[in-house]
Design a protein around this motif. Structure first.
Motif, mmCIF file in Angstrom:
data_model
loop_
_atom_site.group_PDB
_atom_site.id
_atom_site.type_symbol
_atom_site.label_atom_id
_atom_site.label_comp_id
_atom_site.label_asym_id
_atom_site.label_seq_id
_atom_site.Cartn_x
_atom_site.Cartn_y
_atom_site.Cartn_z
ATOM 1 N N ASN A 364 0.829 -1.198 0.000
ATOM 2 C CA ASN A 364 0.000 0.000 0.000
ATOM 3 C C ASN A 364 0.871 1.259 0.000
ATOM 4 O O ASN A 364 1.894 1.322 0.699
ATOM 5 C CB ASN A 364 -0.915 0.016 1.221
ATOM 6 N N ILE A 365 0.435 2.244 -0.769
ATOM 7 C CA ILE A 365 1.159 3.518 -0.841
ATOM 8 C C ILE A 365 0.818 4.347 0.391
ATOM 9 O O ILE A 365 -0.354 4.641 0.656
ATOM 10 C CB ILE A 365 0.784 4.289 -2.124
ATOM 11 N N VAL A 366 1.833 4.721 1.151
ATOM 12 C CA VAL A 366 1.661 5.540 2.356
ATOM 13 C C VAL A 366 1.809 7.013 2.015
ATOM 14 O O VAL A 366 0.981 7.848 2.385
ATOM 15 C CB VAL A 366 2.658 5.127 3.452
ATOM 16 N N SER A 367 2.911 7.356 1.312
ATOM 17 C CA SER A 367 3.152 8.759 0.955
ATOM 18 C C SER A 367 4.038 8.835 -0.278
ATOM 19 O O SER A 367 4.723 7.864 -0.637
ATOM 20 C CB SER A 367 3.801 9.524 2.114
ATOM 21 N N ILE A 368 4.014 10.004 -0.917
ATOM 22 C CA ILE A 368 4.863 10.245 -2.089
ATOM 23 C C ILE A 368 5.512 11.617 -1.938
ATOM 24 O O ILE A 368 4.983 12.503 -1.270
ATOM 25 C CB ILE A 368 4.061 10.181 -3.412
ATOM 26 N N ASP A 369 6.657 11.792 -2.554
ATOM 27 C CA ASP A 369 7.352 13.087 -2.527
ATOM 28 C C ASP A 369 8.256 13.172 -3.749
ATOM 29 O O ASP A 369 8.558 12.154 -4.394
ATOM 30 C CB ASP A 369 8.163 13.247 -1.250
ATOM 31 N N LEU A 370 8.696 14.389 -4.038
ATOM 32 C CA LEU A 370 9.508 14.620 -5.234
ATOM 33 C C LEU A 370 10.487 15.755 -4.982
ATOM 34 O O LEU A 370 10.096 16.836 -4.525
ATOM 35 C CB LEU A 370 8.597 14.976 -6.420
ATOM 36 N N ASN A 371 11.764 15.516 -5.234
ATOM 37 C CA ASN A 371 12.788 16.570 -5.251
ATOM 38 C C ASN A 371 13.290 16.734 -6.671
ATOM 39 O O ASN A 371 13.500 15.747 -7.377
ATOM 40 C CB ASN A 371 13.970 16.207 -4.345
ATOM 41 N N HIS A 405 5.947 9.523 -14.303
ATOM 42 C CA HIS A 405 4.649 9.649 -14.967
ATOM 43 C C HIS A 405 3.571 8.866 -14.216
ATOM 44 O O HIS A 405 2.434 9.347 -14.038
ATOM 45 C CB HIS A 405 4.756 9.167 -16.415
ATOM 46 N N GLU A 406 3.909 7.648 -13.750
ATOM 47 C CA GLU A 406 2.925 6.821 -13.044
ATOM 48 C C GLU A 406 2.469 7.481 -11.750
ATOM 49 O O GLU A 406 1.278 7.453 -11.407
ATOM 50 C CB GLU A 406 3.536 5.449 -12.716
ATOM 51 N N VAL A 407 3.369 8.089 -11.020
ATOM 52 C CA VAL A 407 3.067 8.617 -9.691
ATOM 53 C C VAL A 407 2.576 10.061 -9.747
ATOM 54 O O VAL A 407 1.622 10.429 -9.042
ATOM 55 C CB VAL A 407 4.286 8.493 -8.763
ATOM 56 N N PHE A 408 3.210 10.899 -10.583
ATOM 57 C CA PHE A 408 2.891 12.331 -10.578
ATOM 58 C C PHE A 408 2.225 12.819 -11.863
ATOM 59 O O PHE A 408 1.940 14.011 -11.997
ATOM 60 C CB PHE A 408 4.168 13.143 -10.315
ATOM 61 N N ASP A 417 9.245 23.098 -16.019
ATOM 62 C CA ASP A 417 8.324 24.128 -16.527
ATOM 63 C C ASP A 417 7.465 24.719 -15.417
ATOM 64 O O ASP A 417 6.875 25.789 -15.587
ATOM 65 C CB ASP A 417 7.400 23.541 -17.607
ATOM 66 N N TYR A 418 7.397 24.007 -14.282
ATOM 67 C CA TYR A 418 6.509 24.433 -13.210
ATOM 68 C C TYR A 418 7.273 25.135 -12.096
ATOM 69 O O TYR A 418 8.440 24.849 -11.837
ATOM 70 C CB TYR A 418 5.780 23.224 -12.612
ATOM 71 N N THR A 419 6.554 26.042 -11.408
ATOM 72 C CA THR A 419 7.135 26.684 -10.229
ATOM 73 C C THR A 419 7.093 25.708 -9.059
ATOM 74 O O THR A 419 6.406 24.685 -9.097
ATOM 75 C CB THR A 419 6.349 27.952 -9.857
ATOM 76 N N ASN A 420 7.785 26.059 -7.981
ATOM 77 C CA ASN A 420 7.782 25.206 -6.792
ATOM 78 C C ASN A 420 6.373 25.072 -6.202
ATOM 79 O O ASN A 420 5.993 23.996 -5.726
ATOM 80 C CB ASN A 420 8.735 25.771 -5.735
ATOM 81 N N GLU A 425 1.576 21.588 -5.241
ATOM 82 C CA GLU A 425 0.157 21.310 -5.450
ATOM 83 C C GLU A 425 -0.047 19.960 -6.133
ATOM 84 O O GLU A 425 -0.962 19.202 -5.783
ATOM 85 C CB GLU A 425 -0.482 22.431 -6.288
ATOM 86 N N ILE A 426 0.803 19.657 -7.113
ATOM 87 C CA ILE A 426 0.706 18.370 -7.809
ATOM 88 C C ILE A 426 0.982 17.219 -6.843
ATOM 89 O O ILE A 426 0.276 16.204 -6.831
ATOM 90 C CB ILE A 426 1.690 18.325 -9.002
ATOM 91 N N ILE A 427 2.021 17.378 -5.994
ATOM 92 C CA ILE A 427 2.356 16.337 -5.016
ATOM 93 C C ILE A 427 1.172 16.104 -4.073
ATOM 94 O O ILE A 427 0.775 14.955 -3.803
ATOM 95 C CB ILE A 427 3.621 16.720 -4.215
ATOM 96 N N ALA A 428 0.581 17.209 -3.580
ATOM 97 C CA ALA A 428 -0.541 17.081 -2.640
ATOM 98 C C ALA A 428 -1.746 16.426 -3.316
ATOM 99 O O ALA A 428 -2.430 15.568 -2.707
ATOM 100 C CB ALA A 428 -0.914 18.451 -2.098
#
Length: 461
Positions: A364-371, A405-408, A417-420, A425-428
């Motif tokens: 099960n997916i608990v959390s995701i993040d991206l740097n 692509h699968e996760v985000f 191309d996107y701001t921080n 917002e995408i991560i949330a």
């Protein structure tokens, strides 16, 4: 009076009408002419040459007719100096376009730089080697940057006497402040600005050498033993790092070292590249699956991290590294060498706690993040997916554009191309969609690192 002085004085008296008293006066005048810094013996040699009196070398050792380096003084002309070449530079050009050659000449106690210009430099360049004992004739001494320097002009001559063994040269050069180093070449890389060499130095310690030159005459092959002159040497606990600039000189030796009998993996770390993490500052950390487990290596350059991003799940060699306690870090001349793509065998239907290795299971997916890091030509990112299979919760790392692509739901090209704020917002948003959902995953479970490594993921959403 020394034996040398006695022989030279007798030669002068025999070939001239000078009395002994007058000769003594001339000797003192010559000493005073050079500010009292030369000895009586040196003054006699200079007088003999000025008077055109040959000093019969067959009557005493060769050294007696040549000045010692410590006796040289600015203003000497037409002198003979004997010594050993302990350092040299390549043939260079002045700002005016004139060729010149500089080398260091030494006796057992002192050393001095020698410079030859124009045709004399071109004549000497192919034949002058470090370790040669030579005799300079009809040379002059001048002041250059507040130091004495021997000058060779078109009338000067140089005679090769004998070759001195490498170990003696190394010791003499160290004693006199002209350090040399050896490298037995195991691997070489060439690029637009020079050559990087990896091998063993004269102490059979791992060594990385950066040669900042693209001289087409410089042909280096793996297995060569090189003597390096005028290079900068930095020594770490496990590695020495050498920088050779255009004024440095590399000389091939016929004699081979025996360091190839050592463990070659002192020079590199090899394994399967599992992934990398980006730092907010320059650089990041890579993870290699080696024969002894997963090891992390800190890189301080985004350029090197970008190279690593193209080697995920490939056999990889990291040439040149620094070991500090249990931590591994790059050095200035670290290079990556990629091998074949790896297709791991995944153990199926195992729980996280049951395996250290490649696994295929559901969790099960608990959390995701991206740097991400968007700087110039580098588009780097690290994905974090925390998963729970009911026995353990593990944080996985991935650098896969497919998993991005699968996760985000975005491509690698879109990342910068996107701001921080938009990225957050995408991560949330995706966290709300994927949190708690089951996914089929393939990855590598690591017990020694704070992260494991995700190869594939297929969420049910």
């Amino acid at each position: 009076m020394s034996k040398t002085e006695d022989i030279i004085e007798n030669e002068i008296l025999k070939h001239t009408n000078i009395s002994k008293e007058e000769l003594e006066r001339k000797i003192q005048e010559k000493i005073e002419e050079f500010g009292g810094i030369i000895k009586r013996e040196a003054a006699l040699i200079v007088l003999a040459k000025e008077l055109g009196i040959p000093i019969p070398r067959e009557n005493f050792s060769q050294q007696l007719s040549a000045l010692r380096i410590k006796d040289l003084a600015v203003g000497f002309r037409g002198i003979d100096v004997e010594g050993i070449v302990i350092s040299r530079q390549p043939l260079l050009k002045s700002s005016a376009g004139k060729e010149y050659l500089r080398f260091a000449l030494a006796d057992e106690n002192d050393a001095i730089w020698v410079i030859a210009w124009g045709e004399k430099a071109l004549e000497l360049d192919p034949q002058l080697k470090i370790g040669q004992k030579i005799l300079l004739s009809r040379a002059s001494v001048r002041k250059y940057r507040d130091k004495k320097e021997i000058v060779l002009d078109k009338n000067s001559t140089i005679r090769m006497l004998e070759n001195i063994d490498t170990s003696t040269i190394m010791e003499l050069s160290r004693k006199l402040g002209f350090p040399l180093t050896l490298v037995e070449v195991v691997k070489s890389f060439s690029d637009d600005t020079g050559i990087t060499l990896y091998g063993y130095n004269n102490e059979c310690r791992p060594s990385a050498v950066r040669v900042l030159s693209k001289d087409p005459r410089l042909k280096i092959s793996e297995g060569d033993t090189l003597l390096l002159s005028n290079c900068t040497i930095n020594t770490f606990d496990n590695y020495s790092q050498v920088t050779c600039r255009p004024s440095s000189y590399l000389q091939k030796l016929d004699k081979k070292q025996t360091c190839f009998e050592r463990d070659m993996e002192e020079l590199f770390i090899s394994g399967i590249l599992l992934g990398y993490e980006v730092f907010s500052r320059e650089g990041g950390k890579i993870y290699l699956l080696t024969n002894t487990g997963v090891k992390s290596i800190v890189f301080f350059r985004d350029e090197l991290l970008a190279e690593a991003s193209n080697l995920i799940l490939r056999g990889t060699l990291v040439w040149g590294y620094r070991k500090i306690d249990d931590a591994l870090r790059e050095i200035a001349y670290t290079k990556l060498e990629g091998g074949e793509q790896i297709f791991p065998a995944f153990e199926r239907n195992k729980r996280f706690l049951e395996v250290e290795g490649f696994i295929e299971t559901r969790a099960n997916i608990v959390s995701i993040d991206l740097n991400r890091k968007c700087r110039g030509a580098y588009n780097l990112f690290s994905i974090y997916v925390t998963l729970d299979d009911g026995t353990s919760t593990i944080k996985f790392l991935s650098n896969s554009s497919k998993i991005l692509h699968e996760v985000f739901s975005m491509s690698q090209e879109e990342l910068c191309d996107y701001t921080n704020d938009v990225i957050e917002e995408i991560i949330a948003y995706r966290q709300d969609e994927l949190g708690g959902e089951e996914a089929t995953i393939r990855g590598y479970i690591s017990r020694r690192q704070r992260v494991s490594f995700l190869v594939e993921i297929s969420p049910t959403v």
